[in-house]
Design an enzyme around this catalytic site. Sequence first.
Site, PDB file in Angstrom:
ATOM      1  N   ASP A  46     -12.080 -39.040  39.219  1.00 51.04           N
ATOM      2  CA  ASP A  46     -11.273 -38.889  38.003  1.00 51.04           C
ATOM      3  C   ASP A  46     -11.165 -37.428  37.574  1.00 51.04           C
ATOM      4  O   ASP A  46     -12.001 -36.594  37.934  1.00 51.04           O
ATOM      5  CB  ASP A  46     -11.898 -39.691  36.855  1.00 51.04           C
ATOM      6  CG  ASP A  46     -13.303 -39.224  36.573  1.00 51.04           C
ATOM      7  OD1 ASP A  46     -14.060 -39.012  37.543  1.00 51.04           O
ATOM      8  OD2 ASP A  46     -13.658 -39.043  35.396  1.00 51.04           O
ATOM      9  N   GLU A  47     -10.155 -37.157  36.786  1.00 48.95           N
ATOM     10  CA  GLU A  47     -10.010 -35.905  36.051  1.00 48.95           C
ATOM     11  C   GLU A  47     -10.245 -34.651  36.888  1.00 48.95           C
ATOM     12  O   GLU A  47     -11.001 -33.776  36.497  1.00 48.95           O
ATOM     13  CB  GLU A  47     -10.983 -35.874  34.862  1.00 48.95           C
ATOM     14  CG  GLU A  47     -10.703 -36.940  33.819  1.00 48.95           C
ATOM     15  CD  GLU A  47     -11.603 -36.782  32.605  1.00 48.95           C
ATOM     16  OE1 GLU A  47     -11.097 -36.885  31.485  1.00 48.95           O
ATOM     17  OE2 GLU A  47     -12.817 -36.549  32.782  1.00 48.95           O
TER      18      GLU A  47
END
Lengths: 534, 534
Positions: free
Chosen positions: B329-330
């Site tokens: 993620d991210e």
Amino acid sequence: MAHPGTHSPRLWVWLLLVVVSRTAEPVCGVWPLPQQIHQSPDRYSLSPQLFSFTYGKDSAAQTGCSVLDAAFKRYFSIIFPDFTKGPENGLRYWSESKPFVVSVSVKSRGCDGYPGEDSDESYNLSVSEGQAVLRSVTVWGSLRGLESFSQLVYQDDYGSYFLNKTEIVDFPRFAFRGLLLDTSRHYLPLHAILKTLDAMAYSKLNVFHWHIVDDPSFPYQSRTFPDLSNKGAFHPFTHIYTQSDVMRVIEHARMRGIRVVPEFDSPGHTQSWGKGQPDLLTPCYRGDVPSGSFGPVDPTVDTTYKFMERLLKEVKYVFPDSYVHLGGDEVSFACWQSNPNVLKFMGKMGFGKDFTKLESFYMESIMNMTAALNKTSIVWQDVFDYRERPRAKYVVEVWKQGCYLCEMRRVTKAGLKVILAAPFYLDLPIPTHSWARYYIVRPLAFKGTEEQKKLVIGGEVAMWGEYVDATNLSPRLWPRACAAAERLWSDEEKTLNADLAFPRLEEFRCELLRRGVQAEPLFVGHCKHEYNGL
Amino acid sequence: MAHPGTHSPRLWVWLLLVVVSRTAEPVCGVWPLPQQIHQSPDRYSLSPQLFSFTYGKDSAAQTGCSVLDAAFKRYFSIIFPDFTKGPENGLRYWSESKPFVVSVSVKSRGCDGYPGEDSDESYNLSVSEGQAVLRSVTVWGSLRGLESFSQLVYQDDYGSYFLNKTEIVDFPRFAFRGLLLDTSRHYLPLHAILKTLDAMAYSKLNVFHWHIVDDPSFPYQSRTFPDLSNKGAFHPFTHIYTQSDVMRVIEHARMRGIRVVPEFDSPGHTQSWGKGQPDLLTPCYRGDVPSGSFGPVDPTVDTTYKFMERLLKEVKYVFPDSYVHLGGDEVSFACWQSNPNVLKFMGKMGFGKDFTKLESFYMESIMNMTAALNKTSIVWQDVFDYRERPRAKYVVEVWKQGCYLCEMRRVTKAGLKVILAAPFYLDLPIPTHSWARYYIVRPLAFKGTEEQKKLVIGGEVAMWGEYVDATNLSPRLWPRACAAAERLWSDEEKTLNADLAFPRLEEFRCELLRRGVQAEPLFVGHCKHEYNGL
């Protein structure tokens, strides 16, 4: 980490700041920030074996002074938490360590008294090689100085104790620095209250406002009216404060220079009172008949005033502080309005349909009782709002959001003392960094004379009990209440910047953990001594 | 009480409801609500002296079954917390008490295995005079049934134990009912994790998603790469999880039928990894020269994949569960974009300027490794969003706010399994009654085929660590996570009403206090056994 929307840019700035400030210059180790502090890089090592507290020769207080003897014992353990063994362990400590003496001198004795509204809490502290000299007018000032001293000591990575050459001149900005606990909406066990008092002393908060009873329960065990808690507490044995519990709280507070101001809130917020005192509350009517439910205290009958007089006499006897909080907030007039006897009384008194006059009539009556008992009344701002030209002197506590400074201006213009609570409500769970907003609160930033400003005696953090009990009290209070405490103690101009406060508060929070206070984190990171109380 | 704006009208409705429901009909005592439960007013008294657990004659598991032997011991103490004395105290109990036997029968043995994605957790429980019969397919089902049984027992005002005639047919709605703890942003001591596992079992949550490492710290002590925690943990001795700590967590979880799914989040969220593994992260450039800071894992060099393969091999060996969470993620592309070697690699691979392709390339590589180790990968939804037509099979965890149901529809349409976390983020301090919003979450309310709906394997409450450590973990988790747990276990149609859940959750919260869980209050009130762990 899949975590949306929580990283405000502001926080990253803070984080950066922490890193910068930690490498650039040493963080000041005393919370709240003293009025004047000068520290030098010269440091002295301390050994618990060779460390002692003593009374200065010129001190009015000497051995036998209950407050300071107990403080010496307490602070020794706080400063040297690892030192649990006897003197046979002395060899462990470097032979090069030298004795260190903290000499405490008090001008006026007063060891057996209580802190009060006029107590002088100022102190001077001078730390040099081999000694610290702490001077104060009162023992309460010495307590504040000992707290500061304890925060100056630190340990290096090998566990050795040090402190730096330091000069402190310190005194509180405001005399009244309160914290409200609500023991009616949830019962708080005695030890939760005592632990809160400990942490208050670490932050130099000095008034415990005990909102002891309210609608949901009446845990105060009255000796005059035992049925109030017998029938009004959540449980008549397990969920009450006995007289001995109350005495323990007051003594624990006194030892830490903390006043205990009880609140017996009326005429509203009294549903639990009615259970043990049948004719006290106003019967509400539906049409011509009583509905079976009850409203605020009935201000139209003599029995009410006789009851209140006896209750307040007991309160005077039990609680030594010169202040008592009489509440007076959020009175709903619907029930009074429905009751024919109340309406008759309104007519007789010439109140017309203005029920604020009825409440004022009631509040003035019980404030007069309080005055006759030589006590000062505090009331919530509602009472002032209803009648801006008071007949009696009382202290107004400002709690309503909106323009609280406008209210402060009006109250002080009327010549009344005021306590500011509105911006310090912290019972609601809001992000931890909400403490930062305390740093923009300026209690004196209203238009008014110097005389008016002097009437602002302080502020108070309020921890209401709707969503709070012993399970979450501590992390919700600490360290946020510390931020309010700093704003009430320290020089406003030196503590206007939350970004500068952040690394200091982070460090102080770690110190609170080391002392066993369940203080929640401000942001990502760690403490050398994590919370270990689970 | 001088407390503005906290009493939403909704809450007063609830309060009313509590009163009503308590007088009208008995509150169902099992949380989460069983699929079918029938209770009768007939009640039987229980005496700890004459109470026993036993294995049914037809049970595949018999004495010696580690999971159930330990559960019998545990639940005896939970049901009879006051029973600490030996049998000489038997005379205290009414002679009229009769023996009561809980007979447990399991179809398949499996006492020494681990709960897994396909474990059958169903059970039937029949309580009648003198006995309870608990039947299940697996020992994990028996654990769920024992939990329900323990919640059926109650004490009257004299301390006597009772339970009512009851029939329960029960099974979970979703197989995956997770709880995420983040031990990187703050270190959580082992006992905080173990206590969380206890409370998870009380709510029938069955997956501990251990977000064990991230940017701020790397507390997992790897045997293959000890420098990861030596250099990447907050402290190399006090703030780590040793191999034995991890084993204790896994065994404690196994005993409660809880899976442990570790997350080693990469290529982003890996700043702490870089400290102990020097060439792993991408060097960021300022112009033509390295800036000295580092970005995500470098996906362009062989050494990265060799490192990840060895790390994942260790993870496979240490964590028995068939799932491993790989994060994904991210990922910020700025650093990759600045690095000339990365740009060269992009060109060679034909990725153009699309860095999502680079991340997909990396994630697919490590998912292939995981598959080769016979493990199923979970990844955050970002990975799916970058490449909606996956080559490999993996499980997608939906965490982004907004239209999470749209995402669920897309993921299941692509034939992938999905876990819903988005509406169950509960690390941020929001009012306690925010649990009520879990009651409007309907994970299957998207347009899709029956096949698609079956791919929704469950949900997860996420307790990220920015503002959470051992000081506030428990009150922030409990009882709010219980509400999510009910929505993941129970029949959706029977648990759509938060107002009906309120009095039941209040009662369950009191039961949690009695069991020593620091669960915060929902609203004004009290419990017979308040939290006493301060």
